[in-house]
Design a protein around this motif. Structure first.
Motif, short mmCIF file in Angstrom:
data_model
loop_
_atom_site.label_atom_id
_atom_site.label_comp_id
_atom_site.label_asym_id
_atom_site.label_seq_id
_atom_site.Cartn_x
_atom_site.Cartn_y
_atom_site.Cartn_z
N CYS A 71 -19.98 0.58 14.84
CA CYS A 71 -19.48 1.33 15.23
C CYS A 71 -20.64 2.54 15.23
O CYS A 71 -20.10 3.51 15.86
N ARG A 78 -4.43 -5.97 2.90
CA ARG A 78 -4.41 -4.31 2.63
C ARG A 78 -5.76 -3.96 2.75
O ARG A 78 -5.82 -2.45 2.90
N ASN A 79 -7.04 -4.85 2.58
CA ASN A 79 -8.45 -4.01 2.17
C ASN A 79 -9.14 -3.57 3.37
O ASN A 79 -9.45 -2.60 4.15
N ASN A 137 -14.41 7.19 7.06
CA ASN A 137 -13.50 7.49 5.25
C ASN A 137 -14.26 9.07 5.33
O ASN A 137 -15.67 9.45 4.62
N THR A 141 1.04 -1.19 -0.35
CA THR A 141 0.31 0.16 0.01
C THR A 141 0.83 1.04 -0.14
O THR A 141 1.90 0.66 0.21
N TRP A 181 -2.00 6.71 -1.52
CA TRP A 181 -3.63 5.40 -1.75
C TRP A 181 -4.48 5.50 -0.13
O TRP A 181 -5.63 5.43 -0.37
N GLY A 195 -15.51 -3.60 1.36
CA GLY A 195 -15.43 -1.62 1.35
C GLY A 195 -16.06 -1.30 0.22
O GLY A 195 -16.46 -0.55 0.99
N ARG A 196 -16.72 -1.59 -0.91
CA ARG A 196 -17.51 -0.91 -1.61
C ARG A 196 -18.96 -0.63 -1.71
O ARG A 196 -19.79 -0.20 -1.26
N MET A 223 -14.97 -7.85 4.86
CA MET A 223 -15.11 -6.41 4.60
C MET A 223 -14.92 -7.22 3.46
O MET A 223 -14.81 -6.68 1.99
N ARG A 245 -8.35 7.77 -0.44
CA ARG A 245 -8.86 7.39 0.10
C ARG A 245 -9.98 6.55 1.44
O ARG A 245 -11.46 7.08 1.19
N1 COA Z 1 -4.14 0.24 -0.65
C1 COA Z 1 -3.17 0.13 -2.25
N2 COA Z 1 -4.09 -0.34 -3.06
C2 COA Z 1 -5.50 -1.05 -1.62
C3 COA Z 1 -5.53 -0.90 -0.87
C4 COA Z 1 -4.38 -0.49 0.01
N3 COA Z 1 -4.65 -0.54 0.81
N4 COA Z 1 -6.91 -1.69 -0.49
C5 COA Z 1 -7.31 -2.09 -1.67
N5 COA Z 1 -6.42 -1.61 -2.69
C6 COA Z 1 -6.63 -1.70 -4.26
C7 COA Z 1 -7.81 -3.40 -4.55
O1 COA Z 1 -7.22 -3.94 -4.21
C8 COA Z 1 -8.28 -2.75 -5.51
O2 COA Z 1 -7.70 -3.52 -6.36
P1 COA Z 1 -7.66 -3.70 -7.85
O3 COA Z 1 -8.68 -3.12 -8.58
O4 COA Z 1 -6.59 -4.13 -8.80
O5 COA Z 1 -8.76 -5.18 -7.05
C9 COA Z 1 -8.15 -1.29 -5.64
O6 COA Z 1 -6.98 -0.73 -4.73
C10 COA Z 1 -9.96 -0.85 -5.51
O7 COA Z 1 -10.41 -1.08 -4.75
P2 COA Z 1 -11.69 -0.84 -4.17
O8 COA Z 1 -12.24 -1.48 -3.19
O9 COA Z 1 -13.37 -0.62 -5.61
O10 COA Z 1 -11.50 1.14 -3.63
P3 COA Z 1 -12.89 1.51 -3.31
O11 COA Z 1 -12.23 2.78 -3.91
O12 COA Z 1 -14.11 1.01 -2.64
O13 COA Z 1 -11.75 2.11 -2.11
C11 COA Z 1 -12.68 1.47 0.91
C12 COA Z 1 -11.47 1.63 -0.60
C13 COA Z 1 -12.49 0.64 1.53
C14 COA Z 1 -11.28 3.13 0.99
C15 COA Z 1 -13.80 2.36 0.30
O14 COA Z 1 -14.39 1.21 -0.81
C16 COA Z 1 -14.43 2.40 1.54
O15 COA Z 1 -14.20 3.61 1.90
N6 COA Z 1 -15.38 1.50 2.30
C17 COA Z 1 -16.30 1.72 2.99
C18 COA Z 1 -15.11 1.11 4.14
C19 COA Z 1 -15.69 1.63 5.67
O16 COA Z 1 -16.31 2.89 6.10
N7 COA Z 1 -15.42 0.39 6.42
C20 COA Z 1 -16.14 0.53 8.13
C21 COA Z 1 -17.32 0.99 8.01
S1 COA Z 1 -17.95 1.12 10.00
#
Ligand code: COA
Length: 327
Positions: free
Chosen positions: A110, A149-150, A257, A26, A30, A219-220, A217, A34
């Motif tokens: 949460c 990393r997710n 977020n 990561t 990034w 995420g999306r 999780m 995000r």
């Molecule tokens: N560093 C770098 N790349 C990462 C990463 C990290 N920490 N985590 C994920 N990625 C990658 C993914 O593997 C994916 O790669 P791919 O396209 O090759 O598969 C790419 O980044 C996009 O991932 P995606 O999940 O589509 O990103 P996103 O724009 O949806 O952002 C979150 C991810 C988790 C930031 C976003 O979905 C989010 O904030 N969701 C809500 C989470 C939350 O609030 N949780 C707690 C609730 S109480």
């Protein structure tokens, strides 16, 4: 019912995005772009959730000028309890010596602190309890998969607390909770969970190897559910309080977020500077997030007497809540 005092506590150890770059694939860029998170706090191995909670509670009691003997109810909102049983609230009760209180935990992830606020409000308004300690506390580092990393970039540890008491009937300004929305949708249990370790999947060496006892999780899906439900809940809470969005002086949102917070501001047409944010420092501390933010907003003078404050949170369940409080 009024909020007589607040307190919070975060552990000393700081884990930055640069530190995470060494653990998983990561980058600081990034994570920050995000989520808005720069760093988070991580509890020491011997520091359990009840330790974080007790520190925050002591600060809230001091702030409210309340003694342990005065407490007659302690509610801890947590999804990372010290043990399955007894409750973390009972550990806190012992630590404080609050032996006149009844103590129990609630699980609403949460949204837990806002659920606790609503439960306490009913106890106080019914005349059943006089001085209530509510705490949001979580040590998510203990249920995080540090190879994923997710998820591992998102969370942190901490605790926040508030002392609630009946409203002074001679106070001409109606202070305290003006309205509340609480909701959940159990069809979304799978989008954010710790699948293993409970009765559905007792932990075994095999599923521990697969890290099924850590946060999983989608995420999306979480993002979409969070935006939809929190925006609607805010609108309902504001309307129920007989207010309009422009009457809100400060919004204290769940600190998950910054893009979700921006979406709420856009929908309510609230200027972004009206949203209180500390997630850059702490990440998402689950049940503690709103409680820590409320304490920091209070202590930094961001809230003045009579201000209308919007609190809104969402999390696993799916569970969400919004409240308007008059400070
Ligand atoms: N560093 C770098 N790349 C990462 C990463 C990290 N920490 N985590 C994920 N990625 C990658 C993914 O593997 C994916 O790669 P791919 O396209 O090759 O598969 C790419 O980044 C996009 O991932 P995606 O999940 O589509 O990103 P996103 O724009 O949806 O952002 C979150 C991810 C988790 C930031 C976003 O979905 C989010 O904030 N969701 C809500 C989470 C939350 O609030 N949780 C707690 C609730 S109480």
């Amino acid at each position: 019912m009024t909020i007589a005092g607040t307190g919070s506590y975060v552990p000393e150890r700081v884990l930055t995005n640069a530190d995470l770059e060494k653990l998983v694939d990561t980058t600081d860029d990034w994570i920050f772009s995000r989520t808005g998170i720069r760093e988070r706090r991580i509890a020491a191995p011997e520091e359990a959730t009840s330790h974080l909670a007790t520190h925050a509670a002591r600060r809230a009691m001091e702030n409210a000028g309340v003694t342990a003997e005065q407490l007659d109810l302690i509610i801890v909102a947590t999804i990372s309890p010290d043990t399955f049983f007894p409750s973390t609230a009972c550990h806190v009760q012992r630590n404080l010596g609050a032996l006149n209180a009844v103590a129990f935990d609630i699980s609403a992830a949460c949204a837990g602190f806002l659920y606790a606020l609503q439960i306490a409000r009913h106890f106080i308004n019914s005349g059943n309890r006089k001085t209530v300690l509510i705490i949001g506390a979580d040590k998510l580092s203990g249920i995080t998969n540090w190879q994923d990393r997710n998820t591992c970039v998102l969370f942190g540890d901490g605790a926040g607390a508030a002392i609630l008491q009946a409203r002074d009937p001679t106070d001409p300004t109606p202070r305290g909770v003006l309205s509340t929305v609480m909701a959940s949708d159990g069809r979304l249990t799978d989008i954010l969970s710790v699948p293993g370790g409970g009765s559905a999947m007792p932990i075994t060496p095999e599923n521990a190897d697969q890290r099924l006892n850590t946060i999983h999780m989608m995420g999306r899906e979480v993002f979409k559910a969070a935006v939809k439900h929190t925006c609607e809940a805010c609108e309902t809470a504001i309307a129920r309080a007989g207010l309009k969005p422009e009457d809100i002086s400060l919004m204290i949102p769940h600190q998950a977020n910054v893009r979700i917070v921006d979406a709420i501001c856009e929908r309510l047409k609230l200027p972004p500077e009206k949203a209180f944010l500390n997630l850059h420092k702490y990440g998402n501390t689950s049940g503690a997030a709103i409680a820590i933010a409320l304490d920091e907003a209070a202590r930094s003078g961001r809230m003045k007497k009579g201000d209308n404050i919007l609190l809104v949170a969402f999390g696993a369940g799916f569970a969400w809540a919004a409240s308007i409080i008059r400070w």
